[in-house]
Motif scaffolding. Structure first.
Motif, PDB file in Angstrom:
ATOM      1  N   SER A  10       0.794  -1.243   0.000  1.00  0.00           N
ATOM      2  CA  SER A  10       0.000   0.000   0.000  1.00  0.00           C
ATOM      3  C   SER A  10       0.822   1.287   0.000  1.00  0.00           C
ATOM      4  O   SER A  10       0.445   2.243  -0.677  1.00  0.00           O
ATOM      5  N   PRO A  11       1.941   1.369   0.734  1.00  0.00           N
ATOM      6  CA  PRO A  11       2.713   2.616   0.710  1.00  0.00           C
ATOM      7  C   PRO A  11       3.227   3.009  -0.675  1.00  0.00           C
ATOM      8  O   PRO A  11       3.526   4.168  -0.927  1.00  0.00           O
ATOM      9  N   LEU A  12       3.308   2.047  -1.586  1.00  0.00           N
ATOM     10  CA  LEU A  12       3.766   2.340  -2.949  1.00  0.00           C
ATOM     11  C   LEU A  12       2.678   2.955  -3.823  1.00  0.00           C
ATOM     12  O   LEU A  12       2.962   3.428  -4.921  1.00  0.00           O
ATOM     13  N   PHE A  13       1.442   2.950  -3.345  1.00  0.00           N
ATOM     14  CA  PHE A  13       0.325   3.409  -4.167  1.00  0.00           C
ATOM     15  C   PHE A  13       0.498   4.824  -4.723  1.00  0.00           C
ATOM     16  O   PHE A  13       0.254   5.043  -5.916  1.00  0.00           O
ATOM     17  N   PRO A  14       0.936   5.827  -3.924  1.00  0.00           N
ATOM     18  CA  PRO A  14       1.082   7.181  -4.485  1.00  0.00           C
ATOM     19  C   PRO A  14       2.109   7.263  -5.617  1.00  0.00           C
ATOM     20  O   PRO A  14       1.989   8.089  -6.512  1.00  0.00           O
ATOM     21  N   VAL A  15       3.093   6.382  -5.590  1.00  0.00           N
ATOM     22  CA  VAL A  15       4.166   6.404  -6.588  1.00  0.00           C
ATOM     23  C   VAL A  15       3.832   5.536  -7.804  1.00  0.00           C
ATOM     24  O   VAL A  15       4.170   5.889  -8.927  1.00  0.00           O
ATOM     25  N   ALA A  16       3.182   4.401  -7.553  1.00  0.00           N
ATOM     26  CA  ALA A  16       2.904   3.434  -8.623  1.00  0.00           C
ATOM     27  C   ALA A  16       1.476   2.909  -8.497  1.00  0.00           C
ATOM     28  O   ALA A  16       1.259   1.731  -8.199  1.00  0.00           O
ATOM     29  N   PRO A  17       0.485   3.756  -8.740  1.00  0.00           N
ATOM     30  CA  PRO A  17      -0.904   3.331  -8.510  1.00  0.00           C
ATOM     31  C   PRO A  17      -1.368   2.176  -9.404  1.00  0.00           C
ATOM     32  O   PRO A  17      -2.113   1.311  -8.938  1.00  0.00           O
TER      33      PRO A  17
END
Length: 193
Positions: free
Chosen positions: A80-87
């Motif tokens: 989930s923490p990667l969502f803003p960078v790689a949605p």
């Protein structure tokens, strides 16, 4: 948009690796968190002709299918923490987790569907080599890693992507499953449900 195919490939690779090294590697040791897969799920499936009656239970309990669901939820939270960078990538991984659970459950609740739609996973359980055919949703990494083993006389996918239909141009350029997979020496006896 590149995140979508990368997510699909990543999910299939993780599916293959988790099944081979965690569920069948660490999971062979009784008493571990992962032992449910090999010692409960495989046992039930062999006894019931690929059907697993334990999928009738509530999916978030402390049992084999609950542990499977909780592991998928934990993996979804972990990325989930990667969502803003790689949605697109993360969204595809979330989709893949849900799809994995849906396909795995449906295949073991409806063995005829499983045999026809995911023959690589059917071969994993009902063939004579449970140390092969690690993929569940699509056979991609079984072909890439050389672990797709066909059960002699069993149902086989018509293409290496494990899709029911392909455009003719794509079907012509893809290698045929028989050229990449290997055959088991003899079929395992089938058990009736």
């Amino acid at each position: 948009m590149l995140g979508i195919p990368l997510g699909l490939l990543t999910a299939n690779a993780v599916e293959w690796g988790m099944h081979k090294y965690v569920l069948h590697g660490m999971g062979k040791k009784r008493g571990t968190f992962w032992a449910f897969h090999f010692h409960e799920h495989h046992k039930e499936v062999r006894e019931h002709g690929y059907y697993d009656p334990n999928y009738e239970r509530f999916p978030l309990g402390v049992h084999a299918q609950g542990k499977e669901a909780w592991a998928l939820i934990a993996s979804a939270v972990a990325v989930s923490p990667l969502f803003p960078v790689a949605p697109f990538f993360v969204g595809t991984l979330w989709y893949s987790s849900l799809n994995y659970y849906r396909v795995h459950k449906k295949s073991h609740m409806n063995p005829a569907w499983g045999e026809q739609r995911v023959p690589w996973h059917y071969d994993h359980h009902m063939g004579n080599n449970p140390s092969a055919n690690w993929c569940v949703t699509r056979p991609w990494f079984d072909y890439i890693m050389g672990t797709r083993v066909f059960t002699e006389g069993g149902v086989r996918e018509t293409n290496v992507l494990g899709l029911t239909r392909l455009p003719a141009w794509l079907d012509r350029i893809l290698p045929k499953p028989d050229t990449l997979g290997t055959f088991a020496t003899k079929p395992a006896p089938r058990r009736a449900t």
